[in-house]
Write an enzyme that holds these catalytic residues in place. Structure first.
Site, PDB file in Angstrom:
ATOM      1  N   HIS A 306      12.707 -28.736  40.706  1.00  0.00           N
ATOM      2  CA  HIS A 306      11.698 -29.733  40.351  1.00  0.00           C
ATOM      3  C   HIS A 306      10.328 -29.137  40.578  1.00  0.00           C
ATOM      4  O   HIS A 306      10.125 -28.398  41.532  1.00  0.00           O
ATOM      5  CB  HIS A 306      11.874 -30.996  41.216  1.00  0.00           C
ATOM      6  CG  HIS A 306      11.162 -32.168  40.649  1.00  0.00           C
ATOM      7  ND1 HIS A 306       9.834 -32.406  40.883  1.00  0.00           N
ATOM      8  CD2 HIS A 306      11.597 -33.144  39.824  1.00  0.00           C
ATOM      9  CE1 HIS A 306       9.480 -33.499  40.232  1.00  0.00           C
ATOM     10  NE2 HIS A 306      10.524 -33.968  39.580  1.00  0.00           N
ATOM     11  N   ASP A 363      18.358 -36.115  38.018  1.00  0.00           N
ATOM     12  CA  ASP A 363      19.303 -36.075  36.902  1.00  0.00           C
ATOM     13  C   ASP A 363      20.674 -35.526  37.270  1.00  0.00           C
ATOM     14  O   ASP A 363      21.600 -35.606  36.473  1.00  0.00           O
ATOM     15  CB  ASP A 363      18.726 -35.198  35.768  1.00  0.00           C
ATOM     16  CG  ASP A 363      17.541 -35.870  35.103  1.00  0.00           C
ATOM     17  OD1 ASP A 363      17.552 -37.107  35.035  1.00  0.00           O
ATOM     18  OD2 ASP A 363      16.623 -35.167  34.674  1.00  0.00           O
TER      19      ASP A 363
HETATM   20  N1  ACO Z   1      18.532 -22.838  37.648  1.00  0.00           N
HETATM   21  C1  ACO Z   1      18.274 -21.527  37.912  1.00  0.00           C
HETATM   22  N2  ACO Z   1      17.055 -21.048  38.220  1.00  0.00           N
HETATM   23  C2  ACO Z   1      16.038 -21.924  38.244  1.00  0.00           C
HETATM   24  C3  ACO Z   1      16.221 -23.299  38.008  1.00  0.00           C
HETATM   25  C4  ACO Z   1      17.532 -23.737  37.683  1.00  0.00           C
HETATM   26  N3  ACO Z   1      17.788 -25.025  37.432  1.00  0.00           N
HETATM   27  N4  ACO Z   1      15.038 -23.939  38.102  1.00  0.00           N
HETATM   28  C5  ACO Z   1      14.125 -23.007  38.421  1.00  0.00           C
HETATM   29  N5  ACO Z   1      14.734 -21.788  38.507  1.00  0.00           N
HETATM   30  C6  ACO Z   1      14.080 -20.538  38.899  1.00  0.00           C
HETATM   31  C7  ACO Z   1      13.253 -19.935  37.764  1.00  0.00           C
HETATM   32  O1  ACO Z   1      14.011 -19.049  36.972  1.00  0.00           O
HETATM   33  C8  ACO Z   1      12.158 -19.236  38.544  1.00  0.00           C
HETATM   34  O2  ACO Z   1      12.689 -18.048  39.061  1.00  0.00           O
HETATM   35  P1  ACO Z   1      11.726 -16.734  39.270  1.00  0.00           P
HETATM   36  O3  ACO Z   1      10.694 -17.166  40.266  1.00  0.00           O
HETATM   37  O4  ACO Z   1      12.648 -15.671  39.751  1.00  0.00           O
HETATM   38  O5  ACO Z   1      11.159 -16.446  37.902  1.00  0.00           O
HETATM   39  C9  ACO Z   1      11.907 -20.169  39.732  1.00  0.00           C
HETATM   40  O6  ACO Z   1      13.162 -20.842  39.941  1.00  0.00           O
HETATM   41  C10 ACO Z   1      10.805 -21.197  39.504  1.00  0.00           C
HETATM   42  O7  ACO Z   1      11.088 -21.894  38.290  1.00  0.00           O
HETATM   43  P2  ACO Z   1       9.974 -22.465  37.315  1.00  0.00           P
HETATM   44  O8  ACO Z   1      10.587 -22.774  35.988  1.00  0.00           O
HETATM   45  O9  ACO Z   1       8.774 -21.577  37.340  1.00  0.00           O
HETATM   46  O10 ACO Z   1       9.611 -23.802  38.105  1.00  0.00           O
HETATM   47  P3  ACO Z   1       8.891 -25.067  37.524  1.00  0.00           P
HETATM   48  O11 ACO Z   1       8.387 -25.833  38.669  1.00  0.00           O
HETATM   49  O12 ACO Z   1       7.941 -24.676  36.447  1.00  0.00           O
HETATM   50  O13 ACO Z   1      10.099 -25.847  36.783  1.00  0.00           O
HETATM   51  C11 ACO Z   1      11.911 -27.280  36.298  1.00  0.00           C
HETATM   52  C12 ACO Z   1      10.732 -26.985  37.244  1.00  0.00           C
HETATM   53  C13 ACO Z   1      11.448 -27.253  34.821  1.00  0.00           C
HETATM   54  C14 ACO Z   1      12.442 -28.672  36.589  1.00  0.00           C
HETATM   55  C15 ACO Z   1      13.013 -26.211  36.507  1.00  0.00           C
HETATM   56  O14 ACO Z   1      13.449 -26.248  37.854  1.00  0.00           O
HETATM   57  C16 ACO Z   1      14.208 -26.396  35.571  1.00  0.00           C
HETATM   58  O15 ACO Z   1      14.175 -25.908  34.438  1.00  0.00           O
HETATM   59  N6  ACO Z   1      15.300 -27.108  36.024  1.00  0.00           N
HETATM   60  C17 ACO Z   1      16.436 -27.370  35.172  1.00  0.00           C
HETATM   61  C18 ACO Z   1      16.135 -28.523  34.231  1.00  0.00           C
HETATM   62  C19 ACO Z   1      16.061 -29.860  34.957  1.00  0.00           C
HETATM   63  O16 ACO Z   1      16.934 -30.210  35.750  1.00  0.00           O
HETATM   64  N7  ACO Z   1      15.043 -30.647  34.618  1.00  0.00           N
HETATM   65  C20 ACO Z   1      14.858 -31.996  35.165  1.00  0.00           C
HETATM   66  C21 ACO Z   1      13.703 -32.041  36.109  1.00  0.00           C
HETATM   67  S1  ACO Z   1      13.548 -33.640  36.830  1.00  0.00           S
HETATM   68  C22 ACO Z   1      12.853 -34.568  35.610  1.00  0.00           C
HETATM   69  O17 ACO Z   1      12.164 -34.111  34.759  1.00  0.00           O
HETATM   70  C23 ACO Z   1      13.157 -35.962  35.599  1.00  0.00           C
END
Ligand code: ACO
Length: 428
Positions: A306, A363
């Protein structure tokens, strides 16, 4: 404590005011920065940018706190109804019994949709995604209310909010019925918000439908947990579109599209599809965790991570507990719940997830409850939108009623070609 920040650029010093919120959050006010210095700030993905001040929802990602108008989500989840929470978010205080009665009555009296609007459903393919249908239908509502959608008119604002909240469940259930080829079921005024929705979704003219109070309770809880989450992607979309003084139907329609994305609300559908795939493939959970960690693989663990919660998502905690309770009350044994728990346990022990502070989000478990309630997978994100609707409306109303409202218009740092003559640019 300092109430200004000092910025040094090109040998000159500038004083920037510091803004402090009621929970002691701090911001540097840069609204005059460009005017004073010629510089702007750059913040890809708005990780550090406050787009507004807001009194609707407070969350602390480090401590896992979420409060609507100051009231902890845990207490609202236990004690309130969804329409009561909608009132709280929109009007800023909990309604008295009389206010709630009037509010519920008002929402009940606007649930029907124009018969001509229903014909639009026939233009969609049977398997069209219901989020696309919702966005179209909600935007199309505006064509029926052209005399009452001026965002600057308080009466128009009020009736637009009521119509949207009242009609959303009708429009959503009709989308589902159309996809099945079943007759649509009209709203019933004697039913409460959640019961009415379930009745429109699942009853058929040939058979009586029993509205299970356990299912009503679970739905009420899920909608409350999704009702607002301050300046997330879809809410910011609603604010941005609304800031042009577009009508509320258009702004909400845009918010629905933003929510649909798999990185946002669309994740609830993705989680369930991921769990189904794991079950079908028979792959051990460990392999899935490895795949999510692999930087050469685009796969992410849906329902994990998140932008703001870097400790735990308090909504996920409530949902996980509710998941066990709802499934056992309904007598449902779902192997996907076991897979989800195993996956969570494996990820939470893994240094990749620990170091990046990736925890289950709202979620991760919601889809399992929706499935137990009989909601089809492609309607999961629609359920999220129904829950989030009062939050979108409350944030929009707050913005429109703010005396210093401005059209949202970010700037950029241009990195393209510099002045190029047409004749030089044309390929010879
Ligand atoms: N699985 C694996 N790796 C992940 C995940 C995941 N679910 N989420 C983040 N990471 C990793 C990224 O690859 C990144 O790694 P790095 O630093 O080595 O490059 C690091 O964690 C940070 O991730 P970002 O995408 O930069 O974090 P951000 O805060 O921008 O994104 C987000 C948050 C979009 C929710 C992300 O965690 C994600 O894509 N999760 C999966 C989708 C999801 O569940 N979305 C629902 C969110 S809740 C809502 O909207 C109601």
């Amino acid at each position: 404590m300092a109430n200004t920040a000092i910025l040094k650029i090109d040998g000159k010093e500038y004083e920037l005011p510091i803004i402090t919120g009621t929970e002691n959050e701090k911001a540097i006010d840069i609204s005059k920065l460009r005017q004073q210095t010629g510089y702007i700030t750059l913040d890809n993905g708005y990780l550090n940018t406050g787009a507004c001040t807001s009194a609707v929802t407070f969350l602390d990602g480090e401590l896992g706190i979420l409060r609507y108008r100051g009231i902890p989500i845990e207490q609202l989840a236990e004690k309130a109804s969804f329409t009561e929470v909608a009132y709280l978010l929109i009007y800023g205080h909990l309604p008295s019994d009389k206010e709630l009665q009037d509010w519920d009555k008002e929402l009940t009296m606007h649930t029907l949709i124009h018969e001509d609007l229903k014909r639009l459903y026939n233009g969609f393919p049977k398997d069209g995604h219901p989020m696309a249908i919702m966005s179209t239908m909600i935007g199309s509502l505006s064509t029926y209310y052209q005399d009452s959608y001026d965002p600057e008119n308080p009466d128009h604002r009020h009736i637009s909010m009521v119509r949207l909240l009242a009609k959303f469940p009708t429009i959503a259930s009709f989308a589902y019925k159309k996809s099945l080829g079943q007759p649509t079921v009209h709203p019933m005024n004697h039913l409460d918000y959640c019961s009415n929705f379930l009745n429109m979704m699942f009853s058929v003219p040939s058979e009586e439908y029993y509205i299970d109070p356990e299912i009503v309770k679970a739905l009420n809880l899920l909608l409350i947990l999704h009702a607002d989450h301050e300046q997330n992607c879809s809410t910011s979309t609603v604010r941005l579109v609304g800031s042009s003084l577009a009508n509320l139907y258009g702004a909400i329609s845009a918010g629905i599209c933003a929510l649909w994305g798999p990185r946002h609300g669309g994740a609830n559908q993705e989680v369930l599809e991921m769990l189904l795939e794991i079950k079908a493939s028979g792959l051990p959970v460990k392999k899935i965790v490895e795949k999510a960690k692999d930087k050469n693989d685009a796969f992410r663990l849906s329902g994990f991570g998140h932008r703001v919660y870097k400790n735990f998502d308090p909504r996920a905690k409530i949902i996980k507990k509710a998941c066990d309770a709802v499934l056992s009350r309904l007598g449902v044994k779902d192997p996907l719940l076991d897979i989800a728990k195993e996956l969570e346990e494996a990820a939470l022990k893994d240094s990749y997830f620990v170091e990046r502070k990736l925890y289950p989000n709202v979620d991760f478990y919601s889809g399992i409850i929706y499935r137990a309630l009989g909601i089809p997978v492609n309607m999961f994100t629609v359920m999220f939108a129904m829950g989030r609707l009062p939050g979108w409306i409350a944030q929009w109303k707050e913005m429109i009623e703010s005396p210093d409202m401005k059209i949202g218009r970010p700037r950029q740092i241009y990195t393209g070609a510099t002045n190029t003559a047409y004749d030089n640019a044309k390929k010879k």
